[in-house]
Design a protein around this motif. Sequence first.
Motif, mmCIF file in Angstrom:
data_model
loop_
_atom_site.group_PDB
_atom_site.id
_atom_site.type_symbol
_atom_site.label_atom_id
_atom_site.label_comp_id
_atom_site.label_asym_id
_atom_site.label_seq_id
_atom_site.Cartn_x
_atom_site.Cartn_y
_atom_site.Cartn_z
ATOM 1 N N GLY A 81 0.834 -1.391 0.017
ATOM 2 C CA GLY A 81 -0.213 -0.314 0.029
ATOM 3 C C GLY A 81 1.172 1.375 0.021
ATOM 4 N N LYS A 82 2.147 0.851 -0.505
ATOM 5 C CA LYS A 82 2.923 2.365 -0.380
ATOM 6 C C LYS A 82 3.154 2.677 -1.275
ATOM 7 C CE LYS A 82 5.874 0.890 4.163
ATOM 8 N NZ LYS A 82 7.721 0.591 3.921
ATOM 9 N N ALA A 83 2.539 2.022 -2.249
ATOM 10 C CA ALA A 83 2.691 3.317 -4.155
ATOM 11 C C ALA A 83 1.328 2.656 -4.439
ATOM 12 C CB ALA A 83 3.577 1.775 -4.488
ATOM 13 N N LEU A 84 0.338 3.321 -5.673
ATOM 14 C CA LEU A 84 -0.513 1.679 -6.059
ATOM 15 C C LEU A 84 0.228 1.424 -7.081
ATOM 16 C CD1 LEU A 84 -2.880 5.266 -5.412
ATOM 17 C CD2 LEU A 84 -3.056 3.194 -4.241
ATOM 18 N N TYR A 85 0.587 1.416 -7.778
ATOM 19 C CA TYR A 85 0.498 1.337 -9.074
ATOM 20 C C TYR A 85 2.450 1.217 -9.111
ATOM 21 C CZ TYR A 85 -3.473 3.155 -10.445
ATOM 22 O OH TYR A 85 -5.047 2.857 -10.519
ATOM 23 N N ALA A 86 3.422 0.197 -10.271
ATOM 24 C CA ALA A 86 4.863 0.332 -10.690
ATOM 25 C C ALA A 86 4.393 0.743 -11.888
ATOM 26 C CB ALA A 86 4.439 -1.135 -10.121
ATOM 27 N N GLY A 87 6.147 1.826 -11.849
ATOM 28 C CA GLY A 87 7.048 2.257 -13.078
ATOM 29 C C GLY A 87 7.933 1.640 -13.060
ATOM 30 N N ILE A 88 8.663 2.296 -13.988
ATOM 31 C CA ILE A 88 9.975 1.567 -15.034
ATOM 32 C C ILE A 88 10.752 3.114 -15.631
ATOM 33 C CG2 ILE A 88 10.284 -0.714 -14.344
ATOM 34 C CD1 ILE A 88 10.064 -0.907 -17.468
ATOM 35 N N GLY A 107 0.797 -10.176 -10.799
ATOM 36 C CA GLY A 107 -0.701 -9.555 -10.550
ATOM 37 C C GLY A 107 -0.456 -8.007 -9.868
ATOM 38 N N VAL A 108 0.451 -7.122 -10.029
ATOM 39 C CA VAL A 108 1.010 -5.859 -10.327
ATOM 40 C C VAL A 108 1.479 -5.496 -11.395
ATOM 41 C CG1 VAL A 108 2.226 -4.481 -9.186
ATOM 42 C CG2 VAL A 108 1.290 -6.089 -7.958
ATOM 43 N N PRO A 109 0.372 -5.570 -13.036
ATOM 44 C CA PRO A 109 0.762 -4.765 -13.477
ATOM 45 C C PRO A 109 1.735 -3.258 -14.127
ATOM 46 C CG PRO A 109 -1.419 -4.721 -13.377
ATOM 47 C CD PRO A 109 -0.925 -5.467 -12.207
ATOM 48 N N LEU A 110 2.745 -3.683 -15.150
ATOM 49 C CA LEU A 110 3.680 -1.938 -14.612
ATOM 50 C C LEU A 110 2.936 -0.970 -15.841
ATOM 51 C CD1 LEU A 110 6.039 -0.957 -15.355
ATOM 52 C CD2 LEU A 110 6.311 -1.586 -17.371
ATOM 53 N N LEU A 111 2.396 -0.013 -15.191
ATOM 54 C CA LEU A 111 1.775 1.162 -15.334
ATOM 55 C C LEU A 111 2.107 1.940 -16.436
ATOM 56 C CD1 LEU A 111 -1.217 2.827 -14.697
ATOM 57 C CD2 LEU A 111 0.115 4.345 -13.431
ATOM 58 N N VAL A 112 3.295 2.504 -16.110
ATOM 59 C CA VAL A 112 3.457 2.808 -17.229
ATOM 60 C C VAL A 112 5.948 2.864 -16.815
ATOM 61 C CG1 VAL A 112 4.766 4.891 -15.112
ATOM 62 C CG2 VAL A 112 4.607 6.210 -17.125
ATOM 63 N N HIS A 113 6.571 3.610 -18.290
ATOM 64 C CA HIS A 113 7.826 2.871 -18.059
ATOM 65 C C HIS A 113 8.048 4.674 -18.661
ATOM 66 C CE1 HIS A 113 11.520 2.607 -21.247
ATOM 67 N NE2 HIS A 113 11.729 2.739 -19.857
ATOM 68 N N GLN A 114 9.117 5.128 -18.155
ATOM 69 C CA GLN A 114 9.875 6.664 -18.426
ATOM 70 C C GLN A 114 10.881 6.544 -20.008
ATOM 71 O OE1 GLN A 114 10.900 9.199 -15.358
ATOM 72 N NE2 GLN A 114 9.427 10.924 -16.137
ATOM 73 N N PRO A 115 10.643 7.093 -20.491
ATOM 74 C CA PRO A 115 12.172 6.589 -21.227
ATOM 75 C C PRO A 115 12.048 8.328 -21.259
ATOM 76 C CG PRO A 115 10.115 6.403 -22.692
ATOM 77 C CD PRO A 115 9.636 7.161 -21.671
ATOM 78 N N ARG A 116 13.830 8.854 -22.547
ATOM 79 C CA ARG A 116 13.959 10.022 -22.631
ATOM 80 C C ARG A 116 13.325 10.079 -23.868
ATOM 81 N NH1 ARG A 116 19.429 12.860 -23.615
ATOM 82 N NH2 ARG A 116 19.690 10.520 -24.687
ATOM 83 N N TYR A 117 12.670 10.636 -24.703
ATOM 84 C CA TYR A 117 12.245 11.739 -25.503
ATOM 85 C C TYR A 117 12.039 13.254 -26.507
ATOM 86 C CZ TYR A 117 8.355 11.077 -29.546
ATOM 87 O OH TYR A 117 8.299 11.326 -30.656
#
Length: 184
Positions: A81-88, A107-117
């Motif tokens: 519960g310390k985070a609602l979603y996972a990202g990389i 059971g914890v889907p990847l919500l978002v990836h953050q690339p440089r763009y």
Amino acid sequence: MLRRDLDPYRDELILSTKAGNPIGPSSYHKGGSRKSLLTSLDHSLRDLGTDYVDIFYSHSPDPATPLEETVGALVTAVRSGKALYAGISNYTPERVHEAAESLRRAGVPLLVHQPRYSIFDRRPENNGPLKLAAEDGFGLVVYSPLAQGLLTNKYLDGTIPPNARAQNSAFLPADPGVWGRSPW
């Protein structure tokens, strides 16, 4: 400010934090290990004065830590519960897909990836993250869309202003004369 002014609106805010870059001199204060990521998350929660963040990112892949351990820490952060979603962030396309698959299996889907763009760095278009996002069901939130200021008027005269990030940038060549020439 978050506690003082924004607390009544917390349910309307999206707070995110990243872990993996050094937060102290100890070897446990950097990298993608379970201890490093979860300790960093606890530091962020303490510093933000909140019980949870909406998105917790693994800031960058750590070649010294198995991906399963990094993914396991993201899963723990969400399940606790310390985070609602996972990202990389900053993962290669191959590692993005592996992380997305591992998170999905847990059971914890990847919500978002953050690339440089940016218009100068269009790798997400060319090397797979856009396609992977559609296939694996995660979103993209980019960083450095203004190419660390190159796409503003900050450097138009060809010099680097005092205290500009470009003076110590790992992303920009030291010679302003080559800025804007995309290697891709």
